[in-house]
Design a protein around this motif. Structure first.
Motif, PDB file in Angstrom:
ATOM      1  N   LYS A  49      15.034  37.736  22.096  1.00  0.00           N
ATOM      2  CA  LYS A  49      15.437  36.439  22.964  1.00  0.00           C
ATOM      3  C   LYS A  49      16.965  36.541  23.436  1.00  0.00           C
ATOM      4  CE  LYS A  49      11.525  34.700  21.558  1.00  0.00           C
ATOM      5  NZ  LYS A  49      10.467  34.233  22.461  1.00  0.00           N
ATOM      6  N   SER A  50      17.792  37.274  23.117  1.00  0.00           N
ATOM      7  CA  SER A  50      19.121  37.462  23.640  1.00  0.00           C
ATOM      8  C   SER A  50      18.734  38.180  24.996  1.00  0.00           C
ATOM      9  CB  SER A  50      20.070  38.468  22.760  1.00  0.00           C
ATOM     10  OG  SER A  50      20.003  37.646  21.430  1.00  0.00           O
ATOM     11  N   LYS A  51      17.807  38.854  25.277  1.00  0.00           N
ATOM     12  CA  LYS A  51      17.814  39.559  26.649  1.00  0.00           C
ATOM     13  C   LYS A  51      17.675  38.803  27.754  1.00  0.00           C
ATOM     14  CE  LYS A  51      16.096  43.903  24.446  1.00  0.00           C
ATOM     15  NZ  LYS A  51      14.835  44.946  24.263  1.00  0.00           N
ATOM     16  N   VAL A  52      17.372  37.440  27.650  1.00  0.00           N
ATOM     17  CA  VAL A  52      16.941  36.513  28.744  1.00  0.00           C
ATOM     18  C   VAL A  52      18.487  36.406  29.313  1.00  0.00           C
ATOM     19  CG1 VAL A  52      15.102  35.398  27.330  1.00  0.00           C
ATOM     20  CG2 VAL A  52      17.449  34.532  27.269  1.00  0.00           C
ATOM     21  N   TYR A  53      19.568  36.536  28.754  1.00  0.00           N
ATOM     22  CA  TYR A  53      20.815  36.332  29.206  1.00  0.00           C
ATOM     23  C   TYR A  53      21.150  37.527  29.935  1.00  0.00           C
ATOM     24  CZ  TYR A  53      20.448  32.151  26.528  1.00  0.00           C
ATOM     25  OH  TYR A  53      20.005  30.846  25.982  1.00  0.00           O
ATOM     26  N   ASP A  54      21.182  37.923  31.106  1.00  0.00           N
ATOM     27  CA  ASP A  54      21.408  39.124  31.832  1.00  0.00           C
ATOM     28  C   ASP A  54      23.073  39.583  31.701  1.00  0.00           C
ATOM     29  OD1 ASP A  54      18.894  39.129  32.831  1.00  0.00           O
ATOM     30  OD2 ASP A  54      19.540  38.103  34.955  1.00  0.00           O
ATOM     31  N   ILE A 135      17.242  31.491  21.514  1.00  0.00           N
ATOM     32  CA  ILE A 135      18.704  31.505  20.980  1.00  0.00           C
ATOM     33  C   ILE A 135      19.635  30.921  22.125  1.00  0.00           C
ATOM     34  CG2 ILE A 135      18.910  33.985  21.896  1.00  0.00           C
ATOM     35  CD1 ILE A 135      20.286  34.445  19.490  1.00  0.00           C
ATOM     36  N   PHE A 136      20.520  30.074  21.567  1.00  0.00           N
ATOM     37  CA  PHE A 136      21.502  29.427  22.564  1.00  0.00           C
ATOM     38  C   PHE A 136      22.817  30.382  22.493  1.00  0.00           C
ATOM     39  CE2 PHE A 136      18.590  26.527  20.429  1.00  0.00           C
ATOM     40  CZ  PHE A 136      17.829  26.070  21.620  1.00  0.00           C
ATOM     41  N   SER A 137      23.448  30.667  21.428  1.00  0.00           N
ATOM     42  CA  SER A 137      24.885  31.464  21.522  1.00  0.00           C
ATOM     43  C   SER A 137      24.803  32.027  20.191  1.00  0.00           C
ATOM     44  CB  SER A 137      25.673  30.283  21.581  1.00  0.00           C
ATOM     45  OG  SER A 137      25.905  29.055  20.666  1.00  0.00           O
ATOM     46  N   CYS A 138      26.193  32.774  20.006  1.00  0.00           N
ATOM     47  CA  CYS A 138      26.539  33.175  19.047  1.00  0.00           C
ATOM     48  C   CYS A 138      28.174  32.951  18.511  1.00  0.00           C
ATOM     49  CB  CYS A 138      26.222  34.557  18.626  1.00  0.00           C
ATOM     50  SG  CYS A 138      26.717  35.448  17.122  1.00  0.00           S
ATOM     51  N   ASP A 139      28.413  32.007  17.704  1.00  0.00           N
ATOM     52  CA  ASP A 139      29.611  31.385  17.883  1.00  0.00           C
ATOM     53  C   ASP A 139      30.644  31.546  16.587  1.00  0.00           C
ATOM     54  OD1 ASP A 139      28.471  29.897  20.055  1.00  0.00           O
ATOM     55  OD2 ASP A 139      27.847  28.311  18.918  1.00  0.00           O
ATOM     56  N   LEU A 140      31.952  31.509  17.033  1.00  0.00           N
ATOM     57  CA  LEU A 140      33.056  31.806  16.112  1.00  0.00           C
ATOM     58  C   LEU A 140      32.997  30.562  15.187  1.00  0.00           C
ATOM     59  CD1 LEU A 140      35.726  33.401  18.309  1.00  0.00           C
ATOM     60  CD2 LEU A 140      33.905  34.484  16.785  1.00  0.00           C
ATOM     61  N   VAL A 141      33.033  30.745  13.829  1.00  0.00           N
ATOM     62  CA  VAL A 141      33.217  29.810  12.847  1.00  0.00           C
ATOM     63  C   VAL A 141      34.311  30.303  11.911  1.00  0.00           C
ATOM     64  CG1 VAL A 141      30.954  28.850  13.137  1.00  0.00           C
ATOM     65  CG2 VAL A 141      31.325  30.777  11.488  1.00  0.00           C
ATOM     66  N   CYS A 142      35.182  29.235  11.349  1.00  0.00           N
ATOM     67  CA  CYS A 142      36.169  29.428  10.659  1.00  0.00           C
ATOM     68  C   CYS A 142      35.968  29.867   9.197  1.00  0.00           C
ATOM     69  CB  CYS A 142      37.013  28.183  10.536  1.00  0.00           C
ATOM     70  SG  CYS A 142      36.556  26.805   9.900  1.00  0.00           S
ATOM     71  N   GLU A 143      34.592  29.764   8.640  1.00  0.00           N
ATOM     72  CA  GLU A 143      34.406  30.033   7.050  1.00  0.00           C
ATOM     73  C   GLU A 143      33.026  30.445   7.057  1.00  0.00           C
ATOM     74  OE1 GLU A 143      34.819  26.539   5.049  1.00  0.00           O
ATOM     75  OE2 GLU A 143      36.839  26.259   5.309  1.00  0.00           O
TER      76      GLU A 143
END
Length: 236
Positions: A49-54, A135-143
């Motif tokens: 699903k990540s492959k849709v984002y060139d 899938i929308f994003s893979c984000d940074l989280v603090c914990e």
């Protein structure tokens, strides 16, 4: 929307290029709190699903943040053993560029990655497995709590973060209902202020219906009738 937490796999941090290689996006195990199993199929779907984002899967600072929080992208996404990994390319112009790289080098236990995706779980012999339709994003989280440290793996999920997100989901549902209610109030107010409304007394226009057509008016709720009564008293 589901969020599955993990941390960066042990990899190379290249400050000059602004790349953290072999970032762990999601690992096999139990996503506690979601009561979902992350299996090999889940990993494969995250990759596919990540492959849709060139230009790569976007990375933001925390979930639900705006465009200004986009700090980079994940490229070269692949499945390695029991995890899905990719290379984190930071935006050099982002104000947190140096901070993220320094944290990755000096404080790897203070943040990690969280995949935001949507999909219907699938029954498997051991329970329900997470499935990724989008899938929308893979984000940074603090914990992250999917690991004890940025470069150490541990099959857990961030309970506190999930609880906060659950409350956020409840808030979104409430705001949606509130918005719908306000729309109705707005229509009611429009009718109350008109000297000649297009509906009979005690009725309100139906949004999207052609005026004076069949079904273009409906009976007002008690709340709207009371609001009209109060407003008329104040205006008279």
């Amino acid at each position: 929307m589901k969020h599955t937490f993990t941390a960066l796999a042990k990899g190379e941090v290249n400050r000059e290029q602004g790349i953290i290689f072999a970032v762990s996006l999601i690992e096999m195990g139990v996503a506690k709190g979601h009561n979902l199993i992350i299996d090999q199929v889940t990993l494969q779907q995250v990759m596919d699903k990540s492959k849709v984002y060139d230009n790569g899967l976007k990375v933001k600072l925390n979930h639900g943040s705006g465009v200004e929080a986009i700090c980079g992208r994940i490229k070269n996404i692949r499945v390695l053993g029991d995890k899905c990994v990719g290379d984190f390319h930071l935006l050099k112009s982002h104000p947190r560029y140096d901070l993220i790289l320094e944290m990755a080098e000096l404080q790897p236990d203070t943040f990690g990655m969280s995949v935001a995706f949507q999909g219907n779980p699938e029954p498997v012999p051991t329970g329900l497995a997470a499935r990724v339709d989008e899938i929308f994003s893979c984000d940074l989280v603090c914990e992250p709590a999917a690991t004890e440290a940025l470069f150490e793996e541990k099959k857990m999920c961030d309970t506190d973060q999930r609880e906060r997100e659950g409350k956020a989901g409840d808030d979104e549902a409430y705001l949606g209902k509130l918005s719908s209610m306000l729309d109705r109030i707005e229509v009611g107010l429009e009718t109350a202020f008109k000297k000649k409304g297009r509906c009979w007394k005690g009725y309100e226009p139906v949004a999207g219906k052609t005026p004076y057509s069949d079904g273009s008016c409906k009976k007002m709720s008690r709340g709207l009738l009371l609001l009209q009564s109060i407003l008329k008293k104040k205006l008279n």
